[in-house]
Each structure stands twice: as structure tokens, then as C-alpha cells.
Design a protein around this motif. Structure first.
Motif, mmCIF file in Angstrom:
data_model
loop_
_atom_site.group_PDB
_atom_site.id
_atom_site.type_symbol
_atom_site.label_atom_id
_atom_site.label_comp_id
_atom_site.label_asym_id
_atom_site.label_seq_id
_atom_site.Cartn_x
_atom_site.Cartn_y
_atom_site.Cartn_z
ATOM 1 N N TRP A 1 0.824 -1.212 0.000
ATOM 2 C CA TRP A 1 0.000 0.000 0.000
ATOM 3 C C TRP A 1 0.860 1.265 0.000
ATOM 4 O O TRP A 1 0.494 2.280 0.614
ATOM 5 N N LEU A 2 1.993 1.222 -0.637
ATOM 6 C CA LEU A 2 2.876 2.387 -0.668
ATOM 7 C C LEU A 2 2.375 3.399 -1.687
ATOM 8 O O LEU A 2 2.054 3.056 -2.819
ATOM 9 N N GLU A 3 2.353 4.665 -1.302
ATOM 10 C CA GLU A 3 1.936 5.760 -2.161
ATOM 11 C C GLU A 3 3.126 6.689 -2.416
ATOM 12 O O GLU A 3 4.204 6.495 -1.838
ATOM 13 N N PRO A 4 2.970 7.700 -3.277
ATOM 14 C CA PRO A 4 4.123 8.537 -3.661
ATOM 15 C C PRO A 4 4.890 9.156 -2.495
ATOM 16 O O PRO A 4 6.124 9.186 -2.523
ATOM 17 N N PHE A 5 4.198 9.639 -1.461
ATOM 18 C CA PHE A 5 4.918 10.277 -0.352
ATOM 19 C C PHE A 5 5.868 9.299 0.328
ATOM 20 O O PHE A 5 7.052 9.591 0.523
ATOM 21 N N HIS B 167 3.000 -3.976 -7.100
ATOM 22 C CA HIS B 167 1.671 -4.053 -6.497
ATOM 23 C C HIS B 167 1.509 -3.098 -5.321
ATOM 24 O O HIS B 167 1.030 -3.467 -4.246
ATOM 25 N N ASN B 168 1.951 -1.876 -5.548
ATOM 26 C CA ASN B 168 1.686 -0.788 -4.627
ATOM 27 C C ASN B 168 0.842 0.262 -5.358
ATOM 28 O O ASN B 168 0.147 -0.064 -6.317
ATOM 29 N N MET B 169 0.890 1.504 -4.908
ATOM 30 C CA MET B 169 0.076 2.568 -5.502
ATOM 31 C C MET B 169 0.948 3.772 -5.862
ATOM 32 O O MET B 169 0.641 4.914 -5.533
ATOM 33 N N LEU B 170 2.040 3.498 -6.572
ATOM 34 C CA LEU B 170 3.002 4.552 -6.888
ATOM 35 C C LEU B 170 2.432 5.607 -7.824
ATOM 36 O O LEU B 170 2.669 6.796 -7.627
ATOM 37 N N GLY B 171 1.713 5.190 -8.861
ATOM 38 C CA GLY B 171 1.246 6.135 -9.858
ATOM 39 C C GLY B 171 2.414 6.824 -10.555
ATOM 40 O O GLY B 171 3.581 6.443 -10.394
ATOM 41 N N LEU C 74 8.349 -3.125 -10.825
ATOM 42 C CA LEU C 74 7.307 -2.136 -10.544
ATOM 43 C C LEU C 74 5.963 -2.592 -11.117
ATOM 44 O O LEU C 74 5.151 -1.771 -11.543
ATOM 45 N N MET C 75 5.703 -3.863 -11.113
ATOM 46 C CA MET C 75 4.470 -4.376 -11.694
ATOM 47 C C MET C 75 3.243 -3.870 -10.922
ATOM 48 O O MET C 75 3.285 -3.727 -9.704
ATOM 49 N N GLY C 76 2.164 -3.603 -11.660
ATOM 50 C CA GLY C 76 0.894 -3.268 -11.033
ATOM 51 C C GLY C 76 0.913 -2.050 -10.147
ATOM 52 O O GLY C 76 0.477 -2.115 -8.986
ATOM 53 N N ASN C 77 1.390 -0.911 -10.668
ATOM 54 C CA ASN C 77 1.497 0.299 -9.863
ATOM 55 C C ASN C 77 0.778 1.510 -10.448
ATOM 56 O O ASN C 77 1.038 2.632 -10.038
ATOM 57 N N ARG C 78 -0.099 1.290 -11.422
ATOM 58 C CA ARG C 78 -0.874 2.385 -12.016
ATOM 59 C C ARG C 78 0.035 3.447 -12.654
ATOM 60 O O ARG C 78 -0.245 4.642 -12.602
ATOM 61 N N ILE C 79 1.129 3.001 -13.212
ATOM 62 C CA ILE C 79 2.083 3.921 -13.836
ATOM 63 C C ILE C 79 1.650 4.198 -15.262
ATOM 64 O O ILE C 79 1.473 3.281 -16.058
ATOM 65 N N GLY C 80 1.470 5.473 -15.592
ATOM 66 C CA GLY C 80 1.062 5.882 -16.925
ATOM 67 C C GLY C 80 2.210 6.466 -17.717
ATOM 68 O O GLY C 80 3.391 6.225 -17.426
ATOM 69 N N ARG C 81 1.842 7.267 -18.706
ATOM 70 C CA ARG C 81 2.833 7.787 -19.641
ATOM 71 C C ARG C 81 3.916 8.624 -18.966
ATOM 72 O O ARG C 81 5.106 8.426 -19.196
#
Length: 215
Positions: A44-48, A70-74, A96-103
Motif C-alpha cells: 500500500w505504498l503511495e508517492p509520499f 503491487h503498490n500505488m506509486l502512480g 514495478l508491476m501493477g502500480n498504475r504507472i502511466g505515460r
């Protein structure tokens, strides 16, 4: 101080950002200075929290493998990882699989990969590198800057792009990246949207990029 610790696996423990901040502080203070493997997947890790974590990781001069899958890096968290990656002289594998990373996050990761001194394996499976929802469908510009950034790497040998919504229009840019980055011998494109036109490009790519061993 556990200075002899070489392998730290805290995957799937719900440590959250507060746990990541605590670990980042320990790393920055020189604790666990010899560890080579860090797994914080599914936490459950986020950018901060990731920002604080990777700031500490920069002090870990022996770290070779980092798993933040499988965290929430974005995009924001991925950009922070990319900055750290570009400064590292030792990390060879980043997951970094499954981290909602876009362009945007992918572009910053590619920039970091281009400066990294030892990176050989980068896995971005299950993200949004080719996300056509944010630009007109089939617009190759969704992935072109990312692929162009990777051409600066002289060490990357394995790239994972499984399940990233990559469209057929992006395949020529991918082939060009492989031509300019002969160190890449393994590429995972499974479960994308390349279609028949993309498959035709793959056929030509296999003829031109003789370094590929696994596709």
C-alpha cells in the motif's frame, strides 16, 4: 544495527507510507548498509512514502534488487523511483508491476534507466504505459517518449511490458528502440493490443534485431 543483513523481504505486510518512511530513515542513517535485496511489494505504498524510502535507498551502496510491485506509486511515485534509479551505481533489477504507472511516470523511469550505471532488468507489467484512454486511441505518442528514453541505456537487457495497453501504432517506435538499444535481449509484450498489424512489425523486428533471445 544488523549491518550484516543482505536480504530483506517485507512483501505483503501492509506497512503503508509510515512504514516506508521509517525504513527510508534507517537506510539514510546507514543501517542495513550491506543488504542487496529489498522486497516491499504489496504494501500500500503511495508517492509520499516511496519518496522518503528511495531517498534513503540512495545511501544503500550494495543494493542490487528492488521490488516495489503491487503498490500505488502512480506517475508521481514512479518519477521518484526514476530519479533514484538514475543516481544509482549498484541497482541492477527493479520490479514495478501493477502500480498504475502511466505515460508520464514511464517517461521519467526511462530517463532514470538511461542514466543508471548498472540496471539490467526493469519490469513494468500491469501498468498503463500505452494508456490510450488519455490520448486519442492508437496515438503512438503515448509510448514514444518512454521508448526514446530507453535508447540512452547501455546496460538494460530485460524489459517487461506485459499488460500495458500497447497499441499496434506504437510498434514501429518499439522496433526502433530495440535497434538503438542492442543490450536488450529479453522483451515481454504479452497481453497487449498489438493486433495483426503489430504482429507484422514484430516479424520484421525479429529479422532486424538479432540480439533478441526471448520475446
Amino acid at each position: 544495527n544488523c549491518k550484516e543483513l543482505s536480504f530483506l523481504d517485507l512483501g505483503w505486510n501492509a506497512i503503508g507510507d509510515s512504514g516506508a518512511v521509517s525504513l527510508g530513515h534507517l537506510f539514510a542513517m546507514g543501517h542495513f548498509s550491506r543488504f542487496a535485496h529489498l522486497d516491499l511489494s504489496g504494501n500500500w505504498l503511495e508517492p509520499f512514502g516511496v519518496g522518503r524510502l528511495v531517498a534513503g535507498i540512495e545511501k544503500c551502496t550494495a543494493l542490487q534488487h528492488l521490488d516495489l510491485s503491487h503498490n500505488m506509486l502512480g506517475d508521481d511515485g514512479a518519477s521518484r523511483v526514476g530519479t533514484m534509479m538514475g543516481r544509482s551505481s549498484c541497482i541492477s533489477s527493479i520490479l514495478l508491476m501493477g502500480n498504475r504507472i502511466g505515460r508520464m511516470g514511464a517517461e521519467n523511469l526511462a530517463e532514470g534507466a538511461g542514466r543508471a550505471a548498472a540496471l539490467t532488468h526493469l519490469d513494468l507489467a500491469g501498468n498503463r504505459v500505452g494508456d490510450w484512454h488519455r490520448t486519442p486511441a492508437g496515438d503512438p505518442r503515448t509510448v514514444e517518449p518512454f521508448l526514446r528514453g530507453l535508447t540512452r541505456s547501455t546496460t538494460l537487457s530485460s524489459l517487461g511490458l506485459r499488460r500495458n495497453k500497447i497499441e499496434p501504432e506504437a510498434m514501429p517506435s518499439l522496433a526502433e528502440m530495440l535497434r538503438k538499444c542492442p543490450s536488450i535481449t529479453q522483451l515481454d509484450l504479452a497481453h497487449n493490443h498489438i493486433g495483426p498489424d503489430g504482429a507484422a512489425v514484430v516479424g520484421k523486428m525479429l529479422a532486424d534485431c538479432t540480439q533478441l533471445q526471448h520475446l
